[in-house]
Write an enzyme that holds these catalytic residues in place. Structure first.
Site, PDB file in Angstrom:
ATOM      1  N   HIS A 139      13.986  51.949 -38.208  1.00 54.11           N
ATOM      2  CA  HIS A 139      13.571  53.353 -38.274  1.00 54.11           C
ATOM      3  C   HIS A 139      14.287  54.095 -37.139  1.00 54.11           C
ATOM      4  O   HIS A 139      14.545  53.505 -36.086  1.00 54.11           O
ATOM      5  CB  HIS A 139      12.056  53.397 -38.068  1.00 54.11           C
ATOM      6  CG  HIS A 139      11.418  54.727 -38.277  1.00 54.11           C
ATOM      7  ND1 HIS A 139      11.419  55.716 -37.316  1.00 54.11           N
ATOM      8  CD2 HIS A 139      10.734  55.236 -39.327  1.00 54.11           C
ATOM      9  CE1 HIS A 139      10.762  56.767 -37.774  1.00 54.11           C
ATOM     10  NE2 HIS A 139      10.333  56.504 -38.994  1.00 54.11           N
ATOM     11  N   ASP A 216       8.867  46.592 -32.939  1.00 54.04           N
ATOM     12  CA  ASP A 216       8.325  47.799 -33.554  1.00 54.04           C
ATOM     13  C   ASP A 216       7.333  47.332 -34.617  1.00 54.04           C
ATOM     14  O   ASP A 216       7.724  46.845 -35.679  1.00 54.04           O
ATOM     15  CB  ASP A 216       9.473  48.621 -34.165  1.00 54.04           C
ATOM     16  CG  ASP A 216       8.977  49.816 -34.968  1.00 54.04           C
ATOM     17  OD1 ASP A 216       7.754  49.918 -35.203  1.00 54.04           O
ATOM     18  OD2 ASP A 216       9.820  50.635 -35.377  1.00 54.04           O
ATOM     19  N   GLN A 219       4.827  49.089 -38.960  1.00 51.87           N
ATOM     20  CA  GLN A 219       4.509  48.709 -40.352  1.00 51.87           C
ATOM     21  C   GLN A 219       3.896  47.319 -40.448  1.00 51.87           C
ATOM     22  O   GLN A 219       3.558  46.885 -41.554  1.00 51.87           O
ATOM     23  CB  GLN A 219       5.777  48.771 -41.225  1.00 51.87           C
ATOM     24  CG  GLN A 219       6.402  50.134 -41.338  1.00 51.87           C
ATOM     25  CD  GLN A 219       5.547  51.146 -42.120  1.00 51.87           C
ATOM     26  OE1 GLN A 219       4.589  50.789 -42.800  1.00 51.87           O
ATOM     27  NE2 GLN A 219       5.900  52.418 -42.016  1.00 51.87           N
ATOM     28  N   LYS A 242      -1.284  54.833 -39.011  1.00 49.66           N
ATOM     29  CA  LYS A 242      -0.874  54.010 -40.157  1.00 49.66           C
ATOM     30  C   LYS A 242      -1.865  52.872 -40.396  1.00 49.66           C
ATOM     31  O   LYS A 242      -1.671  52.032 -41.270  1.00 49.66           O
ATOM     32  CB  LYS A 242       0.512  53.419 -39.915  1.00 49.66           C
ATOM     33  CG  LYS A 242       1.626  54.470 -39.883  1.00 49.66           C
ATOM     34  CD  LYS A 242       2.971  53.795 -39.819  1.00 49.66           C
ATOM     35  CE  LYS A 242       4.074  54.692 -39.320  1.00 49.66           C
ATOM     36  NZ  LYS A 242       4.508  55.712 -40.262  1.00 49.66           N
ATOM     37  N   CYS A 381      13.680  58.211 -42.625  1.00 49.56           N
ATOM     38  CA  CYS A 381      14.107  58.066 -41.216  1.00 49.56           C
ATOM     39  C   CYS A 381      14.919  56.794 -41.011  1.00 49.56           C
ATOM     40  O   CYS A 381      14.830  56.149 -39.950  1.00 49.56           O
ATOM     41  CB  CYS A 381      12.919  58.084 -40.259  1.00 49.56           C
ATOM     42  SG  CYS A 381      11.962  59.590 -40.356  1.00 49.56           S
TER      43      CYS A 381
HETATM   44  N1  7TS Z   1       8.853  52.479 -36.841  1.00 50.67           N
HETATM   45  C1  7TS Z   1       8.660  52.248 -38.145  1.00 50.67           C
HETATM   46  C2  7TS Z   1       9.060  50.929 -38.732  1.00 50.67           C
HETATM   47  C3  7TS Z   1       8.070  53.229 -38.944  1.00 50.67           C
HETATM   48  O1  7TS Z   1       7.875  52.992 -40.236  1.00 50.67           O
HETATM   49  C4  7TS Z   1       7.703  54.470 -38.350  1.00 50.67           C
HETATM   50  C5  7TS Z   1       7.141  55.605 -39.168  1.00 50.67           C
HETATM   51  C6  7TS Z   1       7.899  54.631 -36.984  1.00 50.67           C
HETATM   52  C7  7TS Z   1       8.498  53.622 -36.264  1.00 50.67           C
HETATM   53  C8  7TS Z   1       7.490  55.879 -36.267  1.00 50.67           C
HETATM   54  O2  7TS Z   1       6.100  55.989 -36.259  1.00 50.67           O
HETATM   55  P1  7TS Z   1       5.416  57.282 -35.666  1.00 50.67           P
HETATM   56  O3  7TS Z   1       3.952  57.051 -35.860  1.00 50.67           O
HETATM   57  O4  7TS Z   1       5.812  57.364 -34.252  1.00 50.67           O
HETATM   58  O5  7TS Z   1       5.934  58.436 -36.479  1.00 50.67           O
HETATM   59  N2  7TS Z   1       7.455  55.563 -40.525  1.00 50.67           N
HETATM   60  C9  7TS Z   1       7.251  56.535 -41.421  1.00 50.67           C
HETATM   61  C10 7TS Z   1       7.560  56.383 -42.769  1.00 50.67           C
HETATM   62  O6  7TS Z   1       8.021  55.368 -43.268  1.00 50.67           O
HETATM   63  N3  7TS Z   1       7.245  57.527 -43.411  1.00 50.67           N
HETATM   64  O7  7TS Z   1       6.768  58.398 -42.530  1.00 50.67           O
HETATM   65  C11 7TS Z   1       6.761  57.804 -41.279  1.00 50.67           C
END
Ligand code: 7TS
Length: 424
Positions: A139, A216, A219, A242, A381
Site C-alpha cells: 500500500h 504492516d 489487513q 478496519k 493506493c
Molecule cells: N496498509 C494497508 C495494507 C492497507 O490496506 C491500508 C488501507 C493502509 C496501510 C492504510 O491504512 P489507514 O488506516 O492508515 O488508511 N487500505 C485501504 C484500502 O484498501 N481501501 O481503503 C483503504
C-alpha cells in the site's frame, strides 16, 4: 430478512459457544439498513469495517458520563477516563500478544504508525548507502514514507518481486538482504490481491543480517490471529477502523528496546519529563510518542472493538472468512469474462480484486451501487501493483465475518447485469 447461509452451518461453527451469525449481524446497526427497499450489501471492509453497537456504546458512554482529559486530572472522571484509556492499551497489547501494554503506542491510523517509525527510527538510524527492503505489493502507506526517507538520507530502496500468482518471490531474499538492508517493511496481507505473506520467515532471515522488521498489519490484524512474539517482528502497524473500531485511532506495536532508543516523533504536551526554556527531557515509552490530547473516545472504542473480536474468537473470524472467500472466488470464477487477481484461497484473505471484461471498474461499482452493493473500484493506493498487473484499476469485493453467501450471490447477480448492460 437475514438468511442463515450454508457457511454458518458447517460442523465447526455448530460447536457450542460458536457465534450465531444472525445475532452477530444484529450487533451491527448499519447491516439492517436499506435504500429504496434494497438492503445494504457491504463488501468493502478492506477499506473500513462496520461497527458493532458495543463499540458505539463504549464511545458514547465515555462522552455522556465521564468525558475528561487523561493523564492529568486528580478528579474522579479524569481518573476514570485515564483508566479506560489505559485499559484500551492493555486490551490491544493482549490481542496481539505483546509482552506489555507499554509496547503499544496509539497513533491516528496505520499510516501514521508507519510514518512514526520512518521519522523517528528512520531519520536517526538510516545512513547514506543503507538499504530499505519492501515489496511490489505494498500500500502507498508502506511505500511513500520509505521513498521519502531514502531520498532524504541517501539510502536505497529495494523491492521483493512477485510471482505470477501475486505471491512474494523470496528466491532472492538473502541476496537482497545482503545489500546493506537495515529495515524490511512488508505487509502481512495485501489489500488488493489478498496474498498472505510469510512475515515470520522474512523476519527470521532479516534478523540474521541485523535488519529490523516492520509489519504492516492493516489487513491482517483484523482478520486472523496475529502474535507479535511468534512473528518476532520489531514493529507492527494497524488501524482500529478496519477491525470494527472507530476511525481516528491506530496502533504501533514496537519491541521495547527499539522504542526506548527512539527519539520523539511529535513534540509538545504529554510527551515530556521536564521542560525548561532551553531544553526538555522526554517521557518514557509509550507516552514519549503520544504528544497532545489523544483520541480518547476512539481509544476506548478500539478497546471495545478488540474485546468484541476476542469474544467472537479470531480463529472463528479466520475460518468464517476463509469459507466466504472460497465461495466468493468460486462464484466470481463462474461468471464469464471475469478475471480474478491473486493466489488460491489457502494463501489469501478475503480482499478479492477482479475485472469484468474491459468494463471500467468505476462503471462496475456504479452499477452495483444501484443495487445498494458497496465495492471499491480504483488502484486501491497500490499504483505500482496495478502496473505489474497491467491494469489501470480493479474492482474489489472484500468480505468480513459478518458477510453472507447470500450477499455474494447478490454480487454475482449484479455482475451478470454489468455484463448485460456493457455487452461484455
Ligand atoms: N496498509 C494497508 C495494507 C492497507 O490496506 C491500508 C488501507 C493502509 C496501510 C492504510 O491504512 P489507514 O488506516 O492508515 O488508511 N487500505 C485501504 C484500502 O484498501 N481501501 O481503503 C483503504
Amino acid at each position: 430478512m437475514l438468511e442463515i447461509d450454508a457457511i454458518s452451518l458447517t460442523p465447526a461453527s455448530m460447536r457450542a459457544g460458536t457465534p450465531d451469525l444472525a445475532k452477530v449481524r444484529a450487533d451491527f446497526p448499519i447491516l439492517s439498513t436499506s435504500r429504496e427497499g434494497k438492503p445494504l450489501i457491504y463488501l468493502d471492509s478492506a477499506a473500513t469495517s462496520q461497527k458493532p453497537r458495543a463499540v458505539l456504546d463504549a464511545m458514547s458512554t465515555y462522552y455522556a458520563t465521564y468525558n475528561a482529559n487523561v493523564h492529568r486530572g486528580v478528579y474522579a472522571i479524569s481518573e476514570q477516563a485515564t483508566a479506560a484509556y489505559e485499559a484500551g492499551r492493555a486490551a490491544i497489547a493482549r490481542f496481539i500478544n505483546a509482552p506489555e501494554p507499554e509496547n503499544v503506542v496509539f497513533t491516528r491510523n496505520t499510516t501514521e504508525a508507519i510514518n512514526l517509525v520512518a521519522y523517528s527510527w528512520g531519520r536517526h538510524s538510516i545512513k547514506p548507502g543503507d538499504a530499505i527492503l519492501t515489496s511490489a505489493l505494498e500500500h502507498h502507506s508502506n511505500l511513500v514514507p520509505w521513498q521519502m526517507l531514502a531520498e532524504e538520507r541517501g539510502a536505497r530502496l529495494l523491492h521483493l518481486p512477485l510471482d505470477a500468482q501475486g505471491r512474494l518471490d523470496l528466491t532472492d531474499l538473502d541476496g537482497l538482504l545482503a545489500q546493506g538492508v537495515k529495515l524490511v517493511a512488508i505487509s502481512q496481507m495485501s489489500n488488493v490481491l489478498g496474498t498472505i505473506n510469510p512475515v515470520a520467515e522474512i523476519a527470521r532471515r532479516a534478523h540474521a543480517v541485523g535488519a529490523l522488521v516492520l509489519v504492516d498489519g492493516a489487513q491482517s490484524v483484523p482478520h486472523f490471529p496475529v502474535d507479535v512474539q511468534a512473528l518476532d517482528c520489531d514493529f507492527l502497524a494497524f488501524s482500529a477502523h478496519k477491525m470494527v473500531g472507530p476511525t481516528g485511532v491506530g496502533a504501533l506495536y514496537g519491541r521495547r528496546s527499539v522504542l526506548e532508543a527512539m527519539p520523539p516523533f511529535m513534540a509538545g504536551g504529554s510527551m515530556i519529563k521536564k521542560v525548561t526554556l532551553e531544553r526538555s527531557t522526554y517521557a518514557d515509552v509509550p507516552q514519549r510518542f503520544e504528544a497532545g490530547t489523544q483520541a480518547i473516545a476512539e481509544v476506548i472504542g478500539f478497546g471495545a472493538a478488540v474485546q468484541y473480536l476476542s469474544e467472537l474468537g479470531m480463529e472463528w473470524v479466520r475460518d468464517r472468512e476463509h469459507a466466504l472467500t472460497a465461495y466468493l472466488l468460486e462464484t466470481l470464477s463462474a461468471i464469464p469474462g471475469v478475471t480474478i487477481y491473486g493466489p488460491p484461497v489457502d494463501e489469501r484473505g478475503g480482499a478479492v480484486s477482479f475485472n469484468v471484461g474491459d468494463v471500467h471498474p468505476h462503471d462496475v461499482a456504479s452499477l452495483l451501487d444501484e443495487d445498494n452493493i458497496a465495492v471499491r473500484a480504483g488502484h486501491h493506493c497500490c499504483q505500482p501493483l496495478m502496473g505489474l498487473l497491467a491494469v489501470a484499476a480493479t474492482t474489489r469485493a472484500s468480505v468480513y465475518f459478518y458477510n453472507t453467501t447470500d450477499e455474494i450471490d447478490a454480487l454475482a447477480r449484479g455482475l451478470h447485469r454489468v455484463r448485460r448492460v456493457f455487452g461484455s
